[in-house]
Design a protein around this motif. Structure first.
Motif, mmCIF file in Angstrom:
data_model
loop_
_atom_site.group_PDB
_atom_site.id
_atom_site.type_symbol
_atom_site.label_atom_id
_atom_site.label_comp_id
_atom_site.label_asym_id
_atom_site.label_seq_id
_atom_site.Cartn_x
_atom_site.Cartn_y
_atom_site.Cartn_z
ATOM 1 N N ASP A 10 0.827 -1.211 0.000
ATOM 2 C CA ASP A 10 0.000 0.000 0.000
ATOM 3 C C ASP A 10 0.860 1.259 0.000
ATOM 4 N N GLU A 11 1.919 1.255 0.799
ATOM 5 C CA GLU A 11 2.816 2.415 0.836
ATOM 6 C C GLU A 11 3.560 2.581 -0.488
ATOM 7 N N VAL A 12 3.958 1.471 -1.093
ATOM 8 C CA VAL A 12 4.637 1.540 -2.392
ATOM 9 C C VAL A 12 3.699 2.121 -3.439
ATOM 10 N N PRO A 31 15.054 1.182 -17.707
ATOM 11 C CA PRO A 31 13.652 0.811 -17.480
ATOM 12 C C PRO A 31 13.425 0.019 -16.196
ATOM 13 N N PHE A 32 14.473 -0.595 -15.682
ATOM 14 C CA PHE A 32 14.340 -1.386 -14.459
ATOM 15 C C PHE A 32 14.258 -0.513 -13.205
ATOM 16 N N LEU A 33 14.449 0.782 -13.366
ATOM 17 C CA LEU A 33 14.299 1.712 -12.252
ATOM 18 C C LEU A 33 12.945 2.413 -12.277
ATOM 19 N N SER A 34 12.158 2.166 -13.296
ATOM 20 C CA SER A 34 10.863 2.840 -13.450
ATOM 21 C C SER A 34 9.847 2.332 -12.424
ATOM 22 N N TRP A 35 8.847 3.157 -12.180
ATOM 23 C CA TRP A 35 7.743 2.767 -11.309
ATOM 24 C C TRP A 35 7.097 1.491 -11.824
ATOM 25 N N GLU A 36 6.825 1.429 -13.095
ATOM 26 C CA GLU A 36 6.092 0.288 -13.678
ATOM 27 C C GLU A 36 6.835 -1.025 -13.439
ATOM 28 N N TRP A 37 8.131 -1.034 -13.704
ATOM 29 C CA TRP A 37 8.912 -2.259 -13.504
ATOM 30 C C TRP A 37 8.933 -2.652 -12.025
ATOM 31 N N ASN A 38 9.244 -1.708 -11.173
ATOM 32 C CA ASN A 38 9.334 -2.015 -9.746
ATOM 33 C C ASN A 38 7.994 -2.424 -9.164
ATOM 34 N N TRP A 39 6.917 -1.773 -9.578
ATOM 35 C CA TRP A 39 5.598 -2.173 -9.081
ATOM 36 C C TRP A 39 5.269 -3.591 -9.530
ATOM 37 N N TRP A 41 7.383 -5.958 -10.243
ATOM 38 C CA TRP A 41 8.253 -6.871 -9.501
ATOM 39 C C TRP A 41 7.752 -7.050 -8.073
ATOM 40 N N ILE A 42 7.512 -5.953 -7.397
ATOM 41 C CA ILE A 42 7.101 -6.011 -5.992
ATOM 42 C C ILE A 42 5.768 -6.734 -5.836
ATOM 43 N N SER A 43 4.807 -6.364 -6.657
ATOM 44 C CA SER A 43 3.476 -6.952 -6.495
ATOM 45 C C SER A 43 3.432 -8.417 -6.927
ATOM 46 N N SER A 44 4.414 -8.869 -7.694
ATOM 47 C CA SER A 44 4.444 -10.261 -8.138
ATOM 48 C C SER A 44 5.321 -11.168 -7.269
ATOM 49 N N ILE A 75 20.083 -7.424 3.194
ATOM 50 C CA ILE A 75 19.416 -6.386 2.426
ATOM 51 C C ILE A 75 20.025 -6.345 1.029
ATOM 52 N N SER A 76 19.167 -6.196 0.027
ATOM 53 C CA SER A 76 19.630 -6.130 -1.356
ATOM 54 C C SER A 76 18.658 -5.278 -2.156
ATOM 55 N N PHE A 77 19.078 -4.921 -3.355
ATOM 56 C CA PHE A 77 18.147 -4.239 -4.248
ATOM 57 C C PHE A 77 17.014 -5.184 -4.603
ATOM 58 N N LEU A 78 15.873 -4.619 -4.950
ATOM 59 C CA LEU A 78 14.776 -5.429 -5.471
ATOM 60 C C LEU A 78 15.245 -6.011 -6.801
ATOM 61 N N SER A 79 15.509 -7.291 -6.821
ATOM 62 C CA SER A 79 15.996 -7.924 -8.038
ATOM 63 C C SER A 79 15.839 -9.426 -7.907
ATOM 64 N N ASP A 80 16.263 -10.130 -8.940
ATOM 65 C CA ASP A 80 16.168 -11.579 -8.886
ATOM 66 C C ASP A 80 17.267 -12.151 -7.983
ATOM 67 N N SER A 81 17.275 -13.458 -7.855
ATOM 68 C CA SER A 81 18.208 -14.100 -6.931
ATOM 69 C C SER A 81 19.664 -13.963 -7.359
ATOM 70 N N LEU A 82 19.910 -13.555 -8.583
ATOM 71 C CA LEU A 82 21.282 -13.359 -9.051
ATOM 72 C C LEU A 82 21.796 -11.964 -8.724
ATOM 73 N N HIS A 83 20.954 -11.167 -8.057
ATOM 74 C CA HIS A 83 21.315 -9.798 -7.686
ATOM 75 C C HIS A 83 21.776 -9.014 -8.912
ATOM 76 N N SER A 84 20.905 -8.936 -9.853
ATOM 77 C CA SER A 84 21.209 -8.285 -11.125
ATOM 78 C C SER A 84 21.784 -6.893 -10.935
ATOM 79 N N ASP A 85 22.684 -6.550 -11.825
ATOM 80 C CA ASP A 85 23.383 -5.274 -11.697
ATOM 81 C C ASP A 85 22.642 -4.107 -12.337
#
Length: 106
Positions: A10-12, A31-39, A41-44, A75-85
């Motif tokens: 909800d806060e996101v 594009p991986f920093l955009s709202w659309e991508w992060n939303w 990712w987070i919601s899925s 703690i890590s960036f929101l990313s896949d298990s490979l910690h994408s750069d």
């Protein structure tokens, strides 16, 4: 300046317009920093218990969004298990003061 942590879907969701504004101003073009991508990712893939997005405000306006998550006490960036750069912090304008505040908050 002040730093806060957003830790629920909800806060996101409430960050949408600020995130879009900062992303546009940043001219990062990633594009991986955009709202659309992060939303998407987070919601899925991320539940509330793992969300740790740091927001930095200056005069009540968000000027930085740092999209992190925490899993297994790491703690890590929101990313896949490979910690994408491709993940990063989204700034209106870079400032060492922002980085210091971000690190202190984490």
């Amino acid at each position: 300046m002040e730093a806060n942590i957003v830790s629920s879907l909800d806060e996101v969701r409430e960050l949408k317009e600020s995130w879009k504004r900062i992303y546009e101003k940043s001219n990062q073009g990633n594009p991986f920093l955009s709202w659309e991508w992060n939303w998407s990712w987070i919601s899925s893939y991320v539940s509330d218990e793992f969300i740790r997005i740091v927001i930095i405000k200056n005069n009540d306006q968000i000027i930085c969004i740092a999209p992190f998550c925490i899993k297994n006490r790491e703690i890590s960036f929101l990313s896949d298990s490979l910690h994408s750069d491709y993940m990063d912090i989204v700034f209106e304008e870079f400032s060492s003061d922002i980085i210091k505040l971000l690190v202190k908050k984490l």
